[in-house]
Design an enzyme around this catalytic site. Structure first.
Site, PDB file in Angstrom:
ATOM      1  N   LYS A  44      -1.797  90.162 -19.287  1.00  0.00           N
ATOM      2  CA  LYS A  44      -2.396  91.341 -18.634  1.00  0.00           C
ATOM      3  C   LYS A  44      -3.901  91.344 -18.894  1.00  0.00           C
ATOM      4  CE  LYS A  44      -2.220  96.401 -19.114  1.00  0.00           C
ATOM      5  NZ  LYS A  44      -1.541  97.516 -19.797  1.00  0.00           N
ATOM      6  N   GLY A 101      15.813 102.244 -34.287  1.00  0.00           N
ATOM      7  CA  GLY A 101      15.663 100.815 -33.997  1.00  0.00           C
ATOM      8  C   GLY A 101      15.139 100.550 -32.600  1.00  0.00           C
ATOM      9  N   PRO A 127     -10.998  96.440 -16.825  1.00  0.00           N
ATOM     10  CA  PRO A 127     -10.710  95.192 -17.546  1.00  0.00           C
ATOM     11  C   PRO A 127     -10.688  95.401 -19.052  1.00  0.00           C
ATOM     12  CG  PRO A 127     -13.017  95.265 -16.931  1.00  0.00           C
ATOM     13  CD  PRO A 127     -12.418  96.564 -16.453  1.00  0.00           C
TER      14      PRO A 127
HETATM   15  C1  LIG Z   1       7.991 106.687 -18.879  1.00  0.00           C
HETATM   16  C2  LIG Z   1       7.449 105.970 -20.088  1.00  0.00           C
HETATM   17  C3  LIG Z   1       6.661 104.843 -19.927  1.00  0.00           C
HETATM   18  C4  LIG Z   1       6.129 104.188 -21.044  1.00  0.00           C
HETATM   19  N1  LIG Z   1       5.296 103.121 -20.866  1.00  0.00           N
HETATM   20  C5  LIG Z   1       4.711 102.557 -21.948  1.00  0.00           C
HETATM   21  C6  LIG Z   1       3.845 101.436 -21.818  1.00  0.00           C
HETATM   22  O1  LIG Z   1       3.591 100.935 -20.725  1.00  0.00           O
HETATM   23  N2  LIG Z   1       3.307 100.912 -22.943  1.00  0.00           N
HETATM   24  C7  LIG Z   1       3.560 101.411 -24.184  1.00  0.00           C
HETATM   25  O2  LIG Z   1       3.013 100.919 -25.182  1.00  0.00           O
HETATM   26  N3  LIG Z   1       4.430 102.427 -24.334  1.00  0.00           N
HETATM   27  C8  LIG Z   1       4.987 103.006 -23.263  1.00  0.00           C
HETATM   28  N4  LIG Z   1       5.868 104.030 -23.434  1.00  0.00           N
HETATM   29  C9  LIG Z   1       6.221 104.434 -24.797  1.00  0.00           C
HETATM   30  C10 LIG Z   1       7.246 103.458 -25.335  1.00  0.00           C
HETATM   31  O3  LIG Z   1       8.397 103.485 -24.530  1.00  0.00           O
HETATM   32  C11 LIG Z   1       7.606 103.800 -26.770  1.00  0.00           C
HETATM   33  O4  LIG Z   1       6.443 104.005 -27.519  1.00  0.00           O
HETATM   34  C12 LIG Z   1       8.369 102.656 -27.399  1.00  0.00           C
HETATM   35  O5  LIG Z   1       9.464 102.300 -26.610  1.00  0.00           O
HETATM   36  C13 LIG Z   1       8.836 103.022 -28.783  1.00  0.00           C
HETATM   37  O6  LIG Z   1       9.812 104.021 -28.720  1.00  0.00           O
HETATM   38  P1  LIG Z   1      10.459 104.491 -30.079  1.00  0.00           P
HETATM   39  O7  LIG Z   1      10.926 103.299 -30.812  1.00  0.00           O
HETATM   40  O8  LIG Z   1       9.528 105.420 -30.736  1.00  0.00           O
HETATM   41  O9  LIG Z   1      11.707 105.371 -29.580  1.00  0.00           O
HETATM   42  P2  LIG Z   1      13.136 104.928 -29.002  1.00  0.00           P
HETATM   43  O10 LIG Z   1      13.084 103.688 -28.201  1.00  0.00           O
HETATM   44  O11 LIG Z   1      13.681 106.160 -28.336  1.00  0.00           O
HETATM   45  O12 LIG Z   1      13.981 104.623 -30.307  1.00  0.00           O
HETATM   46  C14 LIG Z   1      14.519 105.664 -31.087  1.00  0.00           C
HETATM   47  C15 LIG Z   1      15.542 105.057 -32.034  1.00  0.00           C
HETATM   48  O13 LIG Z   1      16.049 106.080 -32.871  1.00  0.00           O
HETATM   49  C16 LIG Z   1      17.460 105.989 -32.892  1.00  0.00           C
HETATM   50  N5  LIG Z   1      18.043 107.295 -33.171  1.00  0.00           N
HETATM   51  C17 LIG Z   1      17.831 108.464 -32.530  1.00  0.00           C
HETATM   52  N6  LIG Z   1      18.599 109.438 -33.063  1.00  0.00           N
HETATM   53  C18 LIG Z   1      19.302 108.855 -34.072  1.00  0.00           C
HETATM   54  C19 LIG Z   1      20.277 109.322 -34.992  1.00  0.00           C
HETATM   55  N7  LIG Z   1      20.722 110.588 -34.988  1.00  0.00           N
HETATM   56  N8  LIG Z   1      20.780 108.440 -35.876  1.00  0.00           N
HETATM   57  C20 LIG Z   1      20.378 107.148 -35.902  1.00  0.00           C
HETATM   58  N9  LIG Z   1      19.456 106.648 -35.053  1.00  0.00           N
HETATM   59  C21 LIG Z   1      18.943 107.501 -34.151  1.00  0.00           C
HETATM   60  C22 LIG Z   1      17.811 105.481 -31.500  1.00  0.00           C
HETATM   61  O14 LIG Z   1      19.107 104.961 -31.441  1.00  0.00           O
HETATM   62  C23 LIG Z   1      16.739 104.423 -31.325  1.00  0.00           C
HETATM   63  O15 LIG Z   1      17.118 103.241 -31.964  1.00  0.00           O
HETATM   64  C24 LIG Z   1       6.430 104.667 -22.340  1.00  0.00           C
HETATM   65  C25 LIG Z   1       7.255 105.780 -22.500  1.00  0.00           C
HETATM   66  C26 LIG Z   1       7.754 106.439 -21.390  1.00  0.00           C
HETATM   67  C27 LIG Z   1       8.615 107.654 -21.591  1.00  0.00           C
END
Ligand SMILES: Cc1cc2nc3c(=O)[nH]c(=O)nc-3n(C[C@H](O)[C@H](O)[C@H](O)COP(=O)(O)OP(=O)(O)OC[C@H]3O[C@@H](n4cnc5c(N)ncnc54)[C@H](O)[C@@H]3O)c2cc1C
Length: 496
Positions: A80, A16, A100
């Site tokens: 942005k 999530g 840009p």
């Molecule tokens: C330093 C950094 C900077 C970034 N900057 C940008 C940016 O400027 N722009 C951009 O587009 N993206 C950026 N990103 C990427 C961005 O943060 C992610 O693409 C975005 O937040 C989506 O993450 P996610 O949902 O894939 O993972 P997460 O936010 O990690 O979500 C994972 C989910 O899985 C769940 N989960 C994990 N294990 C289990 C389990 N065993 N059981 C049940 N649930 C579980 C967690 O609870 C969570 O809800 C950046 C990333 C980093 C590391």
């Protein structure tokens, strides 16, 4: 069980974070007859970074039918126009440049930019710095937002900055209101059916959730795709050295800039992202060159916050991609499918693109895996296109002050495509034409590549005796851009 058309009846999204809730909204917008359930773990939480976007985020909100007035203020969001890069080059006159997003009026100025970069690449004396050629660069310099008066009939593409936690909450609310079911729990085991497809997941309370199709949004752990289904991960660490980040907020300024700032530091770069209530800052670095403590100290110095008590977070980054994004009855979206460091803030755009393309291919193949190979190739090409553009920033950096920058400039692990692009930049008579003729235009247009290369000052020396009379007048170009700019409000006015 799938229905008689083969369309899945039940989809389970595991995770999530922003990726999970984006996927949920896109799926229910297109397939409103499918039961969608999202599992998230409060114990584990979300990564909670990722606060800048490309114009794809506007496309995402348009697709799910949400207006800016509905979401922006809820997520402390700002506009942005693009990204400024400072300190990446030590070539005099090229200490910074702005990348840009595209605007329709670029059609009038890009030919001038290309003519002047071509002349400058031949050693002719002409100003080919990209900052003189684009409307959104002008808007940013004057703190103007990207939405013009109605009387200005030219569109401008733009992205956003936002609080990632608030965006997640907003998207969750939206998806729940559209019928997505949420389950809180922690996945402990994945169960397969007789065909070796995913059948259900077991949670830590020993309950089970079953589905016909699964979306892996479990973050870097990639519990389903790389975990249960054992799809290999292809690391980009030979191309992209950064593997860690330290993050901290600072107070927002009175005037809110409509740009992300990216400043090169000793062993990586720092982002500065303006929200309506704070700046989000982070230093992305390689821990093979600098320790987390050193990175934090350097970021504190860069932000002038000394030893003050700020909320600091240290993060690891797994940079690369899964070899497949769709395997059996599972598609991976977000960090679980891969991640390219955040220099161009492309992660959410890739997530959105993955879900949209998956749904299209799945429908076209009558809800079978008929087109999964095509899909995997397309998404891999997207990842590699973005990677090459980001690698180019490091490859052509003109700093000599640390091993980190020298090693990046000396890096020979470049893709064939990037080698070709650099070759065409230096030797082609017509860079844009050759990019198109050689199928090198993918994630980034020739204009963006030219901005990067010209912005760093990747030019030969000016030949002392060569004369050049441009067919264009830069004063006229500046006046054209200034007059276009009269149609835009300040960023602060736009936000209020
Ligand atoms: C330093 C950094 C900077 C970034 N900057 C940008 C940016 O400027 N722009 C951009 O587009 N993206 C950026 N990103 C990427 C961005 O943060 C992610 O693409 C975005 O937040 C989506 O993450 P996610 O949902 O894939 O993972 P997460 O936010 O990690 O979500 C994972 C989910 O899985 C769940 N989960 C994990 N294990 C289990 C389990 N065993 N059981 C049940 N649930 C579980 C967690 O609870 C969570 O809800 C950046 C990333 C980093 C590391």
């Amino acid at each position: 069980m799938a229905d008689t058309t083969g369309k899945p009846e039940k989809i389970l999204i595991v995770g999530g974070g922003t990726a999970g809730w984006m996927a949920a909204n896109l799926i229910v917008s297109r397939w409103n007859d499918v039961e969608v359930c999202l599992l998230e773990s409060t114990e584990i939480g979300i990564i909670g970074v990722g606060e800048g976007s490309t114009p794809h985020l506007k496309f995402f909100f348009d697709t799910i039918g949400v207006t800016e007035s509905e979401w922006m203020s809820r997520c402390n969001a700002t506009y942005k126009n693009g990204i400024s890069f400072a300190g990446w080059s030590s070539v005099t006159g090229f200490e910074s440049y702005f990348h840009p997003f595209p605007a329709q009026v670029d059609d009038y100025t890009v030919p001038v930019f290309f003519e002047h970069t071509r002349a400058r690449l031949q050693g002719k004396p002409v100003n080919a710095h990209p900052d003189h050629y684009f409307l959104e660069t002008y808007l940013t310099k004057h703190n103007l937002g990207p939405i013009p008066a109605e009387s200005f009939p030219f569109g401008v593409a733009y992205g956003y900055h936002f609080d990632s936690h608030l965006l997640g909450q907003f998207l969750a609310e939206k998806a729940l209101s559209r019928g997505v079911k949420r389950v809180f729990g922690t996945l402990t085991e994945v169960i397969f059916n007789a065909d070796e497809e995913l059948a259900s997941v077991r949670l830590s309370d020993d309950s089970f959730l079953d589905a016909d199709f699964f979306v892996d949004c479990s973050g870097f752990k990639s519990l389903l795709m790389q975990g249960a289904l054992k799809v290999n991960f292809k690391s980009f660490k030979d191309n992209l050295f950064n593997n860690a980040a330290v993050v901290m907020p600072t107070p927002i300024s009175r005037e809110i800039p409509p740009e992300t700032r990216s400043t090169a530091l000793s062993n990586g770069w720092a982002w500065k992202i303006p929200l309506t209530n704070r700046y989000g800052n982070g230093y992305v670095y390689s821990n093979e060159y600098i320790t987390p403590e050193q990175a934090e100290t350097e970021l504190r110095q860069h932000l002038n916050v000394g030893d003050s008590d700020v909320a600091v977070r240290h993060l690891q980054m797994k940079v690369g991609r899964a070899e497949k994004h769709w395997e059996k009855n599972c598609v991976a979206v977000g960090l679980s499918q891969g991640f390219i460091e955040p220099l161009e803030a492309t992660a959410l755009a890739l997530s959105c693109e993955t879900v949209m393309r998956f749904m299209k291919h799945y429908e076209n193949g009558s809800y079978t895996n008929k087109f999964s190979d095509n899909f995997n190739q397309e998404i891999n090409a997207k990842f590699e296109g973005v990677r090459d553009y980001i690698v180019c920033h490091y490859k052509v950096n003109q700093r000599k002050d640390t091993d980190y920058w020298r090693d990046n400039a000396a890096n020979t692990h470049l893709s064939e495509n990037l080698e070709k692009i650099l070759h065409f930049w230096r030797h082609s008579e017509d860079f844009s034409r050759d990019m198109h003729l050689n199928n090198l235009v993918g994630s980034y247009q020739p204009k963006s590549w030219a901005c990067l290369l010209a912005g760093y000052g990747v030019f030969p020396s000016i030949e002392a005796h060569v004369r050049y009379q441009s067919p264009y007048d830069l004063v006229e170009v500046a006046d054209f851009i200034r007059r276009c700019g009269l149609n835009f409000k300040t960023h602060n006015e736009l936000l209020s």
